[in-house]
Design a protein around this motif. Structure first.
Motif, mmCIF file in Angstrom:
data_model
loop_
_atom_site.group_PDB
_atom_site.id
_atom_site.type_symbol
_atom_site.label_atom_id
_atom_site.label_comp_id
_atom_site.label_asym_id
_atom_site.label_seq_id
_atom_site.Cartn_x
_atom_site.Cartn_y
_atom_site.Cartn_z
ATOM 1 N N ASN A 1 0.821 -1.213 0.000
ATOM 2 C CA ASN A 1 0.000 0.000 0.000
ATOM 3 C C ASN A 1 0.856 1.265 0.000
ATOM 4 O O ASN A 1 1.962 1.284 0.537
ATOM 5 N N THR A 2 0.316 2.323 -0.600
ATOM 6 C CA THR A 2 1.057 3.586 -0.717
ATOM 7 C C THR A 2 0.358 4.751 -0.032
ATOM 8 O O THR A 2 0.875 5.872 -0.052
ATOM 9 N N THR A 3 -0.811 4.511 0.558
ATOM 10 C CA THR A 3 -1.512 5.598 1.240
ATOM 11 C C THR A 3 -1.310 5.498 2.745
ATOM 12 O O THR A 3 -0.885 4.477 3.266
ATOM 13 N N GLY A 4 -1.642 6.590 3.454
ATOM 14 C CA GLY A 4 -1.539 6.604 4.911
ATOM 15 C C GLY A 4 -0.399 7.472 5.388
ATOM 16 O O GLY A 4 0.453 7.922 4.603
ATOM 17 N N ASN A 5 -0.360 7.715 6.677
ATOM 18 C CA ASN A 5 0.629 8.624 7.256
ATOM 19 C C ASN A 5 0.802 8.326 8.747
ATOM 20 O O ASN A 5 0.037 7.545 9.326
ATOM 21 N N ALA A 6 1.782 8.981 9.339
ATOM 22 C CA ALA A 6 2.133 8.706 10.736
ATOM 23 C C ALA A 6 1.049 9.130 11.719
ATOM 24 O O ALA A 6 1.036 8.667 12.869
ATOM 25 N N GLY A 7 0.127 9.993 11.298
ATOM 26 C CA GLY A 7 -0.971 10.369 12.175
ATOM 27 C C GLY A 7 -1.879 9.207 12.523
ATOM 28 O O GLY A 7 -2.635 9.253 13.504
ATOM 29 N N MET B 1 -4.539 13.351 15.706
ATOM 30 C CA MET B 1 -5.523 12.622 14.924
ATOM 31 C C MET B 1 -5.953 11.376 15.697
ATOM 32 O O MET B 1 -5.121 10.726 16.336
ATOM 33 N N VAL B 2 -7.229 11.032 15.634
ATOM 34 C CA VAL B 2 -7.719 9.833 16.304
ATOM 35 C C VAL B 2 -8.482 8.978 15.305
ATOM 36 O O VAL B 2 -8.826 9.423 14.204
ATOM 37 N N ALA B 3 -8.740 7.737 15.706
ATOM 38 C CA ALA B 3 -9.337 6.781 14.782
ATOM 39 C C ALA B 3 -10.707 7.221 14.277
ATOM 40 O O ALA B 3 -11.066 6.963 13.130
ATOM 41 N N THR B 4 -11.470 7.892 15.121
ATOM 42 C CA THR B 4 -12.795 8.331 14.662
ATOM 43 C C THR B 4 -12.693 9.429 13.602
ATOM 44 O O THR B 4 -13.629 9.639 12.831
ATOM 45 N N ASP B 5 -11.546 10.124 13.531
ATOM 46 C CA ASP B 5 -11.334 11.060 12.424
ATOM 47 C C ASP B 5 -11.278 10.306 11.105
ATOM 48 O O ASP B 5 -11.763 10.791 10.075
ATOM 49 N N LEU B 6 -10.683 9.124 11.117
ATOM 50 C CA LEU B 6 -10.635 8.304 9.912
ATOM 51 C C LEU B 6 -12.039 7.880 9.482
ATOM 52 O O LEU B 6 -12.369 7.900 8.293
ATOM 53 N N ALA C 1 -5.665 13.820 7.883
ATOM 54 C CA ALA C 1 -4.425 14.489 8.270
ATOM 55 C C ALA C 1 -4.341 15.926 7.773
ATOM 56 O O ALA C 1 -3.464 16.678 8.218
ATOM 57 N N GLN C 2 -5.221 16.309 6.876
ATOM 58 C CA GLN C 2 -5.213 17.689 6.396
ATOM 59 C C GLN C 2 -5.511 18.670 7.530
ATOM 60 O O GLN C 2 -5.156 19.850 7.445
ATOM 61 N N ALA C 3 -6.133 18.170 8.580
ATOM 62 C CA ALA C 3 -6.392 19.012 9.751
ATOM 63 C C ALA C 3 -5.267 18.911 10.771
ATOM 64 O O ALA C 3 -5.323 19.554 11.818
ATOM 65 N N GLY C 4 -4.237 18.092 10.460
ATOM 66 C CA GLY C 4 -3.105 17.916 11.373
ATOM 67 C C GLY C 4 -2.943 16.463 11.759
ATOM 68 O O GLY C 4 -3.931 15.784 12.058
#
Length: 516
Positions: free
Chosen positions: A441-447, A497-502, A490-493
């Motif tokens: 996979n190529t998507t995702g980030n450290a948040g 970031m928490v799982a419910t943001d996802l 992550a555009q909001a930071g």
């Protein structure tokens, strides 16, 4: 998009040279030219710019000599430093070294402290550094003069272009045993290499360009390459399409078995993940004592009480109800927060081997299988397992470090032995299938490094299966959508970031893929 191992790329080169009659020096020429073209795209005018090319004795160094020639022809000021003796250079690389010598391009063998001083001065006054030291054949640890030179490159604070792969990065695994060149840009040839996408190697790659160097497409197409990079186009091709006349019953039904006392959040996020991925109806079956708290957490999810032990997790008596409920659903997701008590683990094992519908297995349900992975071959349908590296270590009996050191090989072997789809989560999630096919996979980030994001993934994959995707397509598309939702959130930071943001970002991620 496929990704070739070092051995596979060597075989592709061999066929192009021996069977098609393309001289190796032509492939080397095309490789070097592709790097110069990338430089032109970044700086437009290369005249008068200063380039320092750090070259090794092999073909990677040969690519560097081609680069030096073309940069010089465009009016750039070029210095080449060879880590080794010119006499040790052979084959196609020697041809190109001889050419730049005849052109009068300054080529210096690094053999004494005065030469090292010249390296430091040249690096300091260069506009860009070219890493042509080690190619995809590198294995082991960087040490001695090579380590010293890499330290100088990394400390320079200049843009660095890696030729094919940053020196020190394992082409197949992304492993960095001691140190590696921190590239700003990497131009890789023919096909990308897995190590450019797997961490920690991905962290050293910078902006990646995959260059066509003239290898016939039939050569590449004829190879049985089983590593794949998940791309948006592939996900778009399988993402669910909904009829304008659709109703909830047409959009799939998911049963989630999850939760225990103190772990109701995991259950709620997995259930909502299935809804956010588009499932029409989701039922969360959890210990009866959790019904009130789950009703407060969830509005759109139906809940069903299950028999439980005193500790607040399901017991063996719950299995019959789970099997009955699963018969009316398209997929069963089991494990998030379900608990580790032995009776609960026994109930999980019995459920997994008894249910007739497709199953997504996560978290504590995976822990229940530690030492019992042979049971996976008894599943009625190909199960999807979603372990993080620690859970994968428990399932395989390896250390977490060993899992992370070669995630593709470990996931591939496990998928074959267990007759399962194995999704090893983390930075650059790896999805492996029993036939040896692997997707990176190529998507995702450290948040996304926060509790609950894995529960969301479980729900997303289950929700996609419920909508008619095969378990294969749901696993591949699910990890891409999950990571993309993390990127949207992550555009909001990223920090905080928490799982419910996802969860909230999943619909936007899916819309972005389907409407692109």
């Amino acid at each position: 998009m496929r990704a070739a191992t070092a051995a596979e790329m060597r075989e592709i080169d061999r066929i192009a040279i021996n069977d098609y009659g393309i001289p190796g020096v032509v492939l080397m020429e095309n490789a070097g030219v592709s790097v110069v073209r990338m430089l032109e795209s970044k700086w437009e005018l290369l005249a008068e710019r200063k380039f320092c090319i750090l070259a090794g004795k092999g073909n990677n160094g040969g690519d560097g000599y081609v680069i030096a020639r073309h940069l010089s022809n465009q009016g750039a000021k070029v210095k080449v430093f060879l880590l080794g003796e010119k006499a040790a250079v052979s084959g196609d690389a020697q041809i190109n070294l001889d050419i730049i010598d005849k052109m009068g391009i300054d080529t210096i063998e690094i053999s004494n402290e005065r030469d090292w001083d010249k390296v430091r001065v040249a690096v300091t006054f260069s506009d860009c550094l070219i890493d042509a030291l080690l190619g995809t054949g590198f294995r082991g640890e960087v040490s001695g003069d090579m380590a010293r030179l890499i330290d100088i490159i990394n400390a320079a604070g200049k843009p660095v272009v890696a030729v094919d792969i940053p020196s020190g990065v394992g082409a197949d695994t992304g492993r960095v045993c001691s140190k590696a060149v921190q590239a700003s840009y990497t131009v890789t040839f023919g096909l990308p290499k897995p190590g450019l996408f797997l961490y920690p190697g991905a962290e050293y790659t910078g902006e990646l360009t995959v260059a066509d160097i003239g290898i016939p497409t039939a050569v590449i197409a004829g190879q049985d390459i089983k590593q794949n990079i998940i791309m948006a186009d592939a996900v778009r091709a399988v993402i669910p399409r909904r009829s304008p006349a659709a109703h909830k019953g047409m959009s799939g039904r998911v049963l989630v078995v999850a939760g225990s006392r103190g772990l109701s959040g995991a259950a709620a996020m997995a259930a909502e993940g299935a809804l956010r991925a588009g499932a029409g109806l989701v039922t969360l079956a959890a210990p009866g004592s959790l019904q009130d708290v789950l009703a407060m957490k969830l509005t759109e999810v139906m809940t069903k009480p299950l028999a439980e032990i005193e500790a607040g997790s399901i017991n063996r008596e719950a299995v019959a109800d789970i099997i009955r409920l699963s018969a009316g659903n398209d997929v069963l997701a089991i494990g998030p927060g379900v608990g580790r008590e032995e009776e609960t683990a026994a109930a999980v094992r019995e459920t997994i081997t008894t249910a007739e519908c497709p199953i997504v297995i996560d978290a504590d349900a995976l822990n229940a299988l530690a030492g019992n992975t042979k049971l996976l071959n008894e599943c009625a349908a190909l199960p999807v397992l979603t372990p993080h590296p620690g859970e994968m270590a428990r399932l395989t009996g390896l250390s977490t470090e060993s899992v992370n050191a070669d995630r593709i090989a470990i996931a591939r072997q496990a998928a074959a032995e267990w007759g399962s789809i194995v999704v090893v989560k983390g930075a650059s999630t790896v999805v492996a299938f029993p036939d040896g096919e692997v997707y990176i996979n190529t998507t995702g980030n450290a948040g996304m490094a926060t509790g609950g994001t894995g529960d969301v993934l479980t729900g997303i994959i289950a929700g996609l299966i419920a909508q008619g995707l095969s378990s294969h397509d749901a696993a591949v598309a699910g990890v891409y959508i999950h990571g993309l939702a993390g990127d949207v959130a992550a555009q909001a930071g990223r920090i905080g970031m928490v799982a419910t943001d996802l969860l909230k970002a999943v619909p936007a991620a899916m819309y972005g893929i389907s409407s692109y």
